[in-house]
Design a protein around this motif. Sequence first.
Motif, PDB file in Angstrom:
ATOM      1  N   TRP A 219       0.650  -1.278  -0.227  1.00 10.41           N
ATOM      2  CA  TRP A 219       0.377   0.260  -0.105  1.00 10.41           C
ATOM      3  C   TRP A 219       0.891   1.699   0.285  1.00 10.41           C
ATOM      4  CZ3 TRP A 219      -3.759  -2.205   4.499  1.00 10.41           C
ATOM      5  CH2 TRP A 219      -4.965  -2.827   3.916  1.00 10.41           C
ATOM      6  N   VAL A 220       1.826   1.251   1.065  1.00 11.28           N
ATOM      7  CA  VAL A 220       2.788   2.488   0.176  1.00 11.28           C
ATOM      8  C   VAL A 220       3.840   2.864  -0.601  1.00 11.28           C
ATOM      9  CG1 VAL A 220       5.270   3.645   1.784  1.00 11.28           C
ATOM     10  CG2 VAL A 220       3.382   2.316   3.660  1.00 11.28           C
ATOM     11  N   GLN A 221       3.697   1.202  -1.027  1.00 15.14           N
ATOM     12  CA  GLN A 221       4.510   1.681  -2.402  1.00 15.14           C
ATOM     13  C   GLN A 221       3.450   2.057  -3.195  1.00 15.14           C
ATOM     14  OE1 GLN A 221       7.525  -1.825  -2.290  1.00 15.14           O
ATOM     15  NE2 GLN A 221       8.779  -0.170  -0.871  1.00 15.14           N
ATOM     16  N   ASN A 222       1.982   0.965  -3.319  1.00 12.75           N
ATOM     17  CA  ASN A 222       1.731   1.666  -4.077  1.00 12.75           C
ATOM     18  C   ASN A 222       0.395   1.702  -4.270  1.00 12.75           C
ATOM     19  OD1 ASN A 222       3.231  -0.054  -6.904  1.00 12.75           O
ATOM     20  ND2 ASN A 222       3.495  -1.960  -4.902  1.00 12.75           N
TER      21      ASN A 222
ATOM     22  N   GLU B 134       6.998  10.153   3.531  1.00 12.66           N
ATOM     23  CA  GLU B 134       7.642  10.505   3.886  1.00 12.66           C
ATOM     24  C   GLU B 134       7.921   8.751   4.674  1.00 12.66           C
ATOM     25  OE1 GLU B 134       8.931  12.460   8.534  1.00 12.66           O
ATOM     26  OE2 GLU B 134       7.611  13.411   6.994  1.00 12.66           O
ATOM     27  N   VAL B 135       7.075   8.154   4.621  1.00 15.46           N
ATOM     28  CA  VAL B 135       6.892   6.979   5.210  1.00 15.46           C
ATOM     29  C   VAL B 135       7.731   5.708   4.259  1.00 15.46           C
ATOM     30  CG1 VAL B 135       5.597   4.848   5.354  1.00 15.46           C
ATOM     31  CG2 VAL B 135       4.794   7.451   6.289  1.00 15.46           C
ATOM     32  N   ARG B 136       7.548   5.794   2.962  1.00 17.05           N
ATOM     33  CA  ARG B 136       7.978   5.585   2.079  1.00 17.05           C
ATOM     34  C   ARG B 136       9.447   5.631   2.081  1.00 17.05           C
ATOM     35  NH1 ARG B 136       4.351   7.055  -2.023  1.00 17.05           N
ATOM     36  NH2 ARG B 136       5.921   8.504  -2.384  1.00 17.05           N
ATOM     37  N   ALA B 137       9.828   6.772   1.973  1.00 16.01           N
ATOM     38  CA  ALA B 137      11.686   6.792   2.391  1.00 16.01           C
ATOM     39  C   ALA B 137      12.555   6.007   3.570  1.00 16.01           C
ATOM     40  CB  ALA B 137      12.434   8.784   2.509  1.00 16.01           C
ATOM     41  N   SER B 138      11.651   6.228   4.605  1.00 15.86           N
ATOM     42  CA  SER B 138      12.258   5.478   5.860  1.00 15.86           C
ATOM     43  C   SER B 138      11.500   4.090   6.076  1.00 15.86           C
ATOM     44  CB  SER B 138      11.765   6.794   7.403  1.00 15.86           C
ATOM     45  OG  SER B 138      10.147   6.476   7.236  1.00 15.86           O
ATOM     46  N   LEU B 139      10.573   3.729   5.139  1.00 20.27           N
ATOM     47  CA  LEU B 139      10.154   1.904   5.393  1.00 20.27           C
ATOM     48  C   LEU B 139      11.759   1.088   5.567  1.00 20.27           C
ATOM     49  CD1 LEU B 139       7.188   1.184   5.310  1.00 20.27           C
ATOM     50  CD2 LEU B 139       8.339   0.408   2.531  1.00 20.27           C
ATOM     51  N   ASP B 140      12.836   1.314   4.932  1.00 19.46           N
ATOM     52  CA  ASP B 140      13.219  -0.211   5.250  1.00 19.46           C
ATOM     53  C   ASP B 140      14.391   0.046   6.854  1.00 19.46           C
ATOM     54  OD1 ASP B 140      12.879  -1.069   3.259  1.00 19.46           O
ATOM     55  OD2 ASP B 140      14.588   0.250   2.255  1.00 19.46           O
ATOM     56  N   ASN B 141      13.838   1.262   7.125  1.00 19.39           N
ATOM     57  CA  ASN B 141      14.642   1.425   8.524  1.00 19.39           C
ATOM     58  C   ASN B 141      14.323   1.708   9.618  1.00 19.39           C
ATOM     59  OD1 ASN B 141      17.212   2.075   6.868  1.00 19.39           O
ATOM     60  ND2 ASN B 141      16.747   4.117   6.954  1.00 19.39           N
ATOM     61  N   LEU B 142      12.515   1.697   9.840  1.00 16.52           N
ATOM     62  CA  LEU B 142      11.436   1.450  10.717  1.00 16.52           C
ATOM     63  C   LEU B 142      12.222   0.559  11.781  1.00 16.52           C
ATOM     64  CD1 LEU B 142       8.117   1.940   9.123  1.00 16.52           C
ATOM     65  CD2 LEU B 142       9.850   3.809  10.617  1.00 16.52           C
ATOM     66  N   ASP B 143      11.814   0.558  13.178  1.00 23.37           N
ATOM     67  CA  ASP B 143      11.993  -0.017  14.095  1.00 23.37           C
ATOM     68  C   ASP B 143      11.061  -0.782  14.575  1.00 23.37           C
ATOM     69  OD1 ASP B 143      10.632   2.057  15.377  1.00 23.37           O
ATOM     70  OD2 ASP B 143      12.126   2.575  16.606  1.00 23.37           O
ATOM     71  N   PHE B 144      10.657  -1.353  15.161  1.00 23.39           N
ATOM     72  CA  PHE B 144       9.475  -2.559  15.757  1.00 23.39           C
ATOM     73  C   PHE B 144       8.287  -1.598  16.455  1.00 23.39           C
ATOM     74  CE2 PHE B 144       6.350  -4.060  18.947  1.00 23.39           C
ATOM     75  CZ  PHE B 144       6.222  -5.006  17.565  1.00 23.39           C
TER      76      PHE B 144
END
Length: 506
Positions: free
Chosen positions: A362-365, A463-473
């Motif tokens: 959903w975030v990426q598409n 902004e969420v997409r940019a940090s998606l891979d770095n999100l902690d739990f």
Amino acid sequence: MIAIVYCRVSTEDQARHGYSLIDQLDVCKRKAQSLGATDIIECVDEGISGSILERPGLTRARDLIRQGHIDLFVCYDPDRLARNLSHQLIVTEEIERAGVRLEFINFDWKDTPEGKLFYSLRGAIAEYEKEKIRERSMRGKRRKALEGKVTHMPGVYGYRYKDSSLEIIPEEAAIVRQIYTWCATEDMGPKSIAARLNDFGIPSPKGSIWQKATVKRILHNRTYIGELILQRWDHRGGKANKFRPPEERVKIKFYPKEHWVTVQVPAIISKDLWNAVQERMERARQLKPGRAIENYLLSGLLRCGICGATMHGFRGTIRQKHRIYYVCTARNPGIPGRPKCVQPYVLRDFLERQVWSRVVLWVQNPDELCAALEEQLRKDSESIDQSELVMIESELNSVTKERSRLVDIFQRGLVPISEIEERLEALKTRENRLLERKSQINSRLAVIRQAPTPQDIRDALREVRASLDNLDFEGRKHLVRMLVDQIVVTPGEITIRARVPIKFLE
């Protein structure tokens, strides 16, 4: 001679026997004077049950007797002294021990073995009579409730008691509807609703400021859908708790549910709106963080597709290996009164991977999320109740009328200018808050009329997409809760329902 005249009356006594305080005082004072009293001290308890020993008037009389200098104690009848035999004997013994003469108007007191026996018998009869009166009263109220009549004013905001029924108060009913609408359509909780009502200057049911607990009670009260529950609480002995010491207070308890009586009254809100609010409140309760040994990404969002119960995290051991699952509550630990659910245990990591991959999609598409948003906006346009705008206009009109009234009072010279200025300033503050809220609603309506495009959603999620891979739990958990309303799990199928927050509209 110094005499104490003690009189007591409760509402039921006054209605049944005409034991008014004035009549009691008059006849008791005349009795004391006829016995030679020159100084009479009046000790009175009004509206207090005779089953309570620690009554203010009686306590004062007992204290004066202990201090000495009292020669005579006059009371209208032994049951005015106490309705409880043991209490009667305690007070009588204190009076006799202090050497004080005891006299009644309606009873010939004699300090002899026979006289004391008769006195005790009369006290026991008075206690029995009180219990019979209480039993008849409770039976009568229950019969009245079973006939569909309201037995008393239940103290529900938005209603007034009239002719064994409830009548809607239109002004308060409008506030109730708005409270439910805010909760259902704007995802507001009791605390936020109370703050908004206070900002608007709307008085609470008690005429002061709104509290979170007050709003919460309103949101859970079934009376507003026309179902008033009577015979729910066992109040026996509880009405007089304020006069009892803490260790003697009677605890108010629930009757069993089969004892409850539901009486139909005029509804203020629809059942659809009620259900929407209860679902929202239940979801908020489930999402409230609790104590957990393991981290569960989907805590509070899961529903069993077989029985509809919630699902929760579970740490089990199989063949000496620790495994972490999500399990239906109706299966483990089970729900009393319901059969065990057959929903299989679902591995936590498997289920969380499925849901997280959907959220990432959903975030990426955002196209799929855009479709969900369009559906949400369509429902919003149908559910936004124009009644809040009507309420605001009504309040603005009230402000205008009040301002004109204050000016008129000042012109007549009835109130000093300083007081007028203070009240006009308060009206101005209230008017500004109402106008601000009116502007917010109109702005929201304008946004709803323009459905957001996929690009709008992309911008919101950039902004969420940019940090998606770095999100902690905690970051992933926050994102899941922001975009997922509910996850329904059935064997072989996972249904993820999107949730589009109101924040996208702002």
